[in-house]
Design a protein around this motif. Structure first.
Motif, short mmCIF file in Angstrom:
data_model
loop_
_atom_site.label_atom_id
_atom_site.label_comp_id
_atom_site.label_asym_id
_atom_site.label_seq_id
_atom_site.Cartn_x
_atom_site.Cartn_y
_atom_site.Cartn_z
N ALA A 105 0.82 -1.22 0.00
CA ALA A 105 0.00 0.00 0.00
C ALA A 105 0.85 1.27 0.00
O ALA A 105 0.54 2.24 -0.70
N LEU A 106 1.91 1.26 0.78
CA LEU A 106 2.71 2.48 0.97
C LEU A 106 3.96 2.55 0.09
O LEU A 106 4.54 3.62 -0.07
N GLY A 107 4.36 1.40 -0.47
CA GLY A 107 5.60 1.37 -1.24
C GLY A 107 6.76 1.00 -0.33
O GLY A 107 6.75 1.29 0.87
N ALA A 108 7.77 0.36 -0.91
CA ALA A 108 8.93 -0.06 -0.12
C ALA A 108 10.02 -0.55 -1.07
O ALA A 108 9.78 -0.81 -2.25
N THR A 109 11.21 -0.65 -0.52
CA THR A 109 12.33 -1.28 -1.23
C THR A 109 12.60 -2.61 -0.54
O THR A 109 12.88 -2.66 0.66
N VAL A 110 12.49 -3.71 -1.30
CA VAL A 110 12.59 -5.03 -0.70
C VAL A 110 13.63 -5.86 -1.44
O VAL A 110 13.93 -5.61 -2.63
N PRO A 111 14.21 -6.86 -0.75
CA PRO A 111 15.18 -7.73 -1.43
C PRO A 111 14.47 -8.72 -2.35
O PRO A 111 13.34 -9.14 -2.08
N VAL A 112 15.14 -9.09 -3.43
CA VAL A 112 14.60 -10.08 -4.36
C VAL A 112 15.72 -11.05 -4.73
O VAL A 112 16.85 -10.62 -5.02
N PRO A 113 15.47 -12.35 -4.68
CA PRO A 113 16.53 -13.30 -5.02
C PRO A 113 16.74 -13.37 -6.53
O PRO A 113 15.79 -13.30 -7.32
N THR A 114 17.98 -13.51 -6.94
CA THR A 114 18.35 -13.75 -8.32
C THR A 114 19.38 -14.88 -8.33
O THR A 114 20.00 -15.16 -7.29
N PRO A 115 19.58 -15.56 -9.46
CA PRO A 115 20.60 -16.62 -9.48
C PRO A 115 22.00 -16.12 -9.17
O PRO A 115 22.85 -16.90 -8.77
N GLY A 116 22.22 -14.82 -9.34
CA GLY A 116 23.54 -14.26 -9.06
C GLY A 116 23.67 -13.67 -7.67
O GLY A 116 24.73 -13.14 -7.32
N GLY A 117 22.63 -13.74 -6.86
CA GLY A 117 22.67 -13.16 -5.52
C GLY A 117 21.41 -12.36 -5.27
O GLY A 117 20.44 -12.42 -6.04
N VAL A 168 14.54 -4.31 -5.19
CA VAL A 168 13.49 -3.85 -6.09
C VAL A 168 12.61 -2.86 -5.33
O VAL A 168 12.33 -3.04 -4.15
N THR A 169 12.20 -1.80 -6.03
CA THR A 169 11.33 -0.79 -5.43
C THR A 169 9.88 -1.12 -5.75
O THR A 169 9.49 -1.16 -6.93
N VAL A 170 9.12 -1.38 -4.70
CA VAL A 170 7.69 -1.66 -4.87
C VAL A 170 6.96 -0.33 -4.85
O VAL A 170 6.97 0.38 -3.84
N PRO A 171 6.31 0.05 -5.95
CA PRO A 171 5.58 1.32 -5.96
C PRO A 171 4.38 1.29 -5.02
O PRO A 171 3.83 0.22 -4.74
#
Length: 313
Positions: A233-245, A249-252
């Motif tokens: 609802a408010l937006g946030a910056t959260v971690p996201v897994p990738t094969p490289g580490g 990602v910024t959630v609007p």
């Protein structure tokens, strides 16, 4: 083993020369590396060329139909040699001797023929001396299964393959960013040649194993990113897994489940072109066991909000 050449061109074993030519032209235009930038296009185009070069020549096609993948080991004039050897020994076709079967199930009789004498120089006796001279070894194909992260990083990998003479180990260099269906070539590791002729190559067809976190579409990677209701609802910056580490990602603000966020260039690497992208799909999660205070806040929100997700917008 290599793919059947008829399957490569998508034609029946009874296809006419015109049908083979038309199938090749259609597929060659589609997979030519100059027009198709898919990472597997070049290998696919080579495979098409190999198939067409064999099936477009009537004599070569005949040998392929009889002997399958081993047709390159058979001399072009084997029919004449068999007939001559049979005549010299008083043999006749259909006499009930040794019968050989090709890839299509058809056979031919070799009664009265000393095949060790006829083919000895090629099949091991004399090591390529006598009869036919050195014969290059045939190319072979096997599968190698890789995890998404292993395919992403590349590197050295030891594998063991079984064969007619037992198991054998190989030290394989996996290219960074290899994708499903791509082939890795091990030069000189295929079938042995006779005499001083070189061995064939071994091609490892890559198969990417299913992964609980990552879903691949070509070089693009899809991953689910759990977020809290207030982050959505408010937006946030959260971690996201990738094969490289781990990436960020910024959630609007005002994001609902199913919204996809694109991280350009964070997909599978492409040594020959543009890297793939990573798509993070938002999934809103609620506390599995909310505290009393959390429940109180949710109740306050429910009382204050007029939002109805089931109402047509």
């Amino acid at each position: 083993m290599a793919r059947d050449y008829y399957d490569v061109l998508g034609v029946a074993r009874t296809a006419s020369p015109e049908e083979i030519q038309q199938a090749f032209r259609t597929l060659a235009r589609k997979h030519h590396p100059d027009v198709n930038k898919d990472p597997g296009a070049e290998e696919r185009f080579k495979e098409l060329n190999d198939a067409y070069s064999v099936l477009s020549d009537p004599r070569t096609r005949q040998r392929y139909d009889r002997f399958g993948d081993d047709f390159r080991q058979i001399p072009e004039d084997y029919d004449e040699r068999v007939a001559a050897a049979a005549g010299a020994r008083g043999g006749r076709p259909g006499g009930g001797g040794v019968r050989f079967h090709g890839a299509d199930g058809a056979g031919f009789d070799g009664s009265g023929v000393d095949f060790e004498d006829l083919f000895g120089g090629m099949f091991g006796r004399g090591g390529g001396g006598g009869g036919w001279g050195p014969v290059p070894g045939a190319d072979q194909e096997a599968e190698i299964q890789l995890g998404v992260e292993e395919a992403y990083r590349g590197g050295r990998r030891g594998i063991t393959l079984g064969g007619p003479h037992g198991q054998r180990g190989y030290d394989v260099t996996v290219p960074r960013g290899v994708v499903d269906g791509q082939r890795i070539r091990l030069a000189g590791e295929g079938g042995h040649g006779s005499g001083d002729a070189p061995s064939g190559d071994l091609y490892l067809r890559v198969r990417i194993k299913p992964d609980g976190r990552f879903r691949l579409e070509g070089r693009d990677i899809h991953v689910v990113v759990p977020v809290t209701p207030w982050e959505a609802a408010l937006g946030a910056t959260v971690p996201v897994p990738t094969p490289g580490g781990t990436a960020k990602v910024t959630v609007p603000p005002d994001s609902s489940s199913g919204r996809r966020l694109r991280l350009r260039g964070e997909g599978m690497p492409n040594p020959r072109g543009q890297d793939g992208d990573l798509y993070a799909e938002i999934r809103i999660m609620v506390p599995p066991e909310p505290t009393a205070r959390e429940r109180e806040l949710f109740e306050e929100l429910a009382a204050a909000s007029a939002f109805d997700p089931r109402r047509p917008r």
